[in-house]
Design an enzyme around this catalytic site. Structure first.
Site, PDB file in Angstrom:
ATOM      1  CE  LYS A  72      -3.486   9.223 -12.748  1.00  0.00           C
ATOM      2  NZ  LYS A  72      -3.850   7.981 -12.110  1.00  0.00           N
ATOM      3  CG  ASP A 103      -0.718   1.122  -9.247  1.00  0.00           C
ATOM      4  OD1 ASP A 103       0.098   2.062  -9.247  1.00  0.00           O
ATOM      5  OD2 ASP A 103      -1.844   1.186  -9.785  1.00  0.00           O
ATOM      6  CE1 TYR A 118      -7.595   5.921 -10.971  1.00  0.00           C
ATOM      7  CE2 TYR A 118      -7.726   4.080 -12.498  1.00  0.00           C
ATOM      8  CZ  TYR A 118      -7.860   5.422 -12.231  1.00  0.00           C
ATOM      9  OH  TYR A 118      -8.282   6.257 -13.224  1.00  0.00           O
ATOM     10  NE  ARG A 146       0.115  -3.009 -33.745  1.00  0.00           N
ATOM     11  CZ  ARG A 146       0.535  -4.046 -34.473  1.00  0.00           C
ATOM     12  NH1 ARG A 146       1.310  -4.977 -33.947  1.00  0.00           N
ATOM     13  NH2 ARG A 146       0.191  -4.155 -35.743  1.00  0.00           N
TER      14      ARG A 146
END
Ligand SMILES: *Cc1c(COP(=O)(O)O)cnc(C)c1O
Length: 381
Positions: free
Chosen positions: A197, A172, A100, A48
């Protein structure tokens, strides 16, 4: 001389495995790492916190965004969440009004419960930013080009206003990718991506990443990453690194296909309006041409109403009706009820998302086939 983008995409962070010479670095799946003594480790303790496969990917993307630090997350949304965790109760954020849908939902439906307030405004007009700034404004969040209307904001103008007030600017950059637009050149403090994406590019992984040049922001984000735990799997990060190697090639084709598609749509009187950053007559075409090298692979346009949109989408043969974008295969979708379905209808209309809106993600297939597909479907309206 710093190698160029295409070269960095293939090589940075992706050096051959020092142990075996494998040209493609292996995937490290181990959840824990053997220590040489108590507290003496070789840079990795627990997956992690950090792992070699994620670290390679982070170096690769940081290099492409021309930044010092990359911090990868389990999704674009997890990256967004972690950036919001930099804030405190009482803080205020100014956010573009056409971001978004999931970002809007998280800010408006989740973060508000923690006493962080948000103003959603049209950031294509820098003057509107000036009037929206409050004493407690800590962050500006924007997408350019936006989703789904491909509106364009002036990165330099906005971050200059923000800097005067010591407000962080977060961009973004999912739609443009570092290949078409470099937000750090215009003063951004952080860049965020949904790597799901264009970066991944093959619709087979979910991931996100934050980039920054600030050592203190990077340190805090890594602390949040390790504490909150929204980390990506090594397998996804390995696929992502592989996808990124062809980002430049793919983006060129996405852009060419979109540009040709726009030309055809312009000549079709069944289309009411076309949204594309480099289109003559786009309200911010000059800004788009200044800060982007090409217009990108996304094209939106208005049909007359929902019934037409539905008929158009159901008759497509090569374009798949699906959410998401940026993969090698072409996708088409209906923002009002799909990607932007979480936005109330009144608000949707207010920001200009019409009931006949279609959004295309132009893939890398042969453009003649894509155009023929759109035309045969329009002929059935
Ligand atoms: C998809 C998307 C996100 C969210 O990313 P996930 O990887 O789906 O969590 C954020 N911003 C933009 C612009 C997106 O397209």
């Amino acid at each position: 001389m710093t190698p160029k983008f295409e070269t960095r995409a293939v090589h940075d962070g992706q050096e051959a495995d020092p142990e075996t010479g494998a040209v493609i670095p292996p995937i490290h799946l181990s959840s824990t790492f053997k220590q040489d003594g108590i507290g003496k480790h070789r840079g990795f303790e627990y997956r992690r916190t950090n792992n070699p496969t994620r670290q390679r990917l982070e170096h690769q993307v940081a290099s492409l965004e021309k930044s010092q630090h990359g911090i990868a997350f389990a999704s674009g949304s997890a990256a967004t969440t972690s950036i919001q965790l930099l804030l405190q109760a009482g803080d205020h954020v100014i956010c573009g009004d056409d971001v978004y849908g999931g970002t809007y939902r998280f800010f408006d439906k989740v973060m508000k419960n923690f006493d962080v307030s948000y103003s959603f405004i049209d950031l294509t007009d820098p003057d509107k930013l000036k009037t929206a700034i409050q004493d407690n404004t800590k962050m500006i969040w924007l997408e350019t080009p936006t989703n789904p209307l491909l509106k364009v904001s002036d990165l330099g103008a906005l971050s200059t206003i923000a800097k005067e007030k010591s407000i962080m600017t977060v961009v973004d950059n999912t739609f443009a990718t570092p290949y078409l637009q470099a937000p750090f050149d215009y003063g951004a403090d952080m860049v965020v991506h949904s790597a799901t994406k264009y970066l991944g590019g093959h619709s087979d992984l979910v991931g996100g990443i934050v980039l920054t040049n600030s050592d203190s922001l990077a340190e805090r984000l890594r602390f949040i990453q390790n504490s909150a735990g929204a980390v990506p799997s090594p397998f996804d990060m390995w696929l992502l690194s592989r996808g990124i190697k062809t980002l430049a090639l793919r983006m060129e084709r996405h852009c060419s296909n979109a540009e040709k598609m726009v030309k055809v749509l312009q000549q079709d009187d069944r289309i009411n309006q076309i949204y594309y950053p480099f289109l003559a007559g786009h309200p911010n075409e000059d800004v788009a041409r200044k800060q982007m090298s090409r217009g990108g692979g996304m094209v939106s346009f208005d049909l007359s109403n929902r019934a037409e949109a539905e008929r158009f989408l159901s008759n497509l043969e090569i374009f798949s009706l699906a959410e998401s974008l940026g993969g090698v295969e072409s996708l088409a979708e209906y923002p009002p009820e799909m990607t932007h379905g979480s936005i109330e209808p009144e608000r949707r209309h207010e920001i200009g998302i019409n009931d006949g809106l279609i959004r295309l993600s132009c893939g890398i297939e042969h453009v003649d086939d894509l155009i023929a597909d759109v035309q045969q479907s329009l002929n059935k309206l």
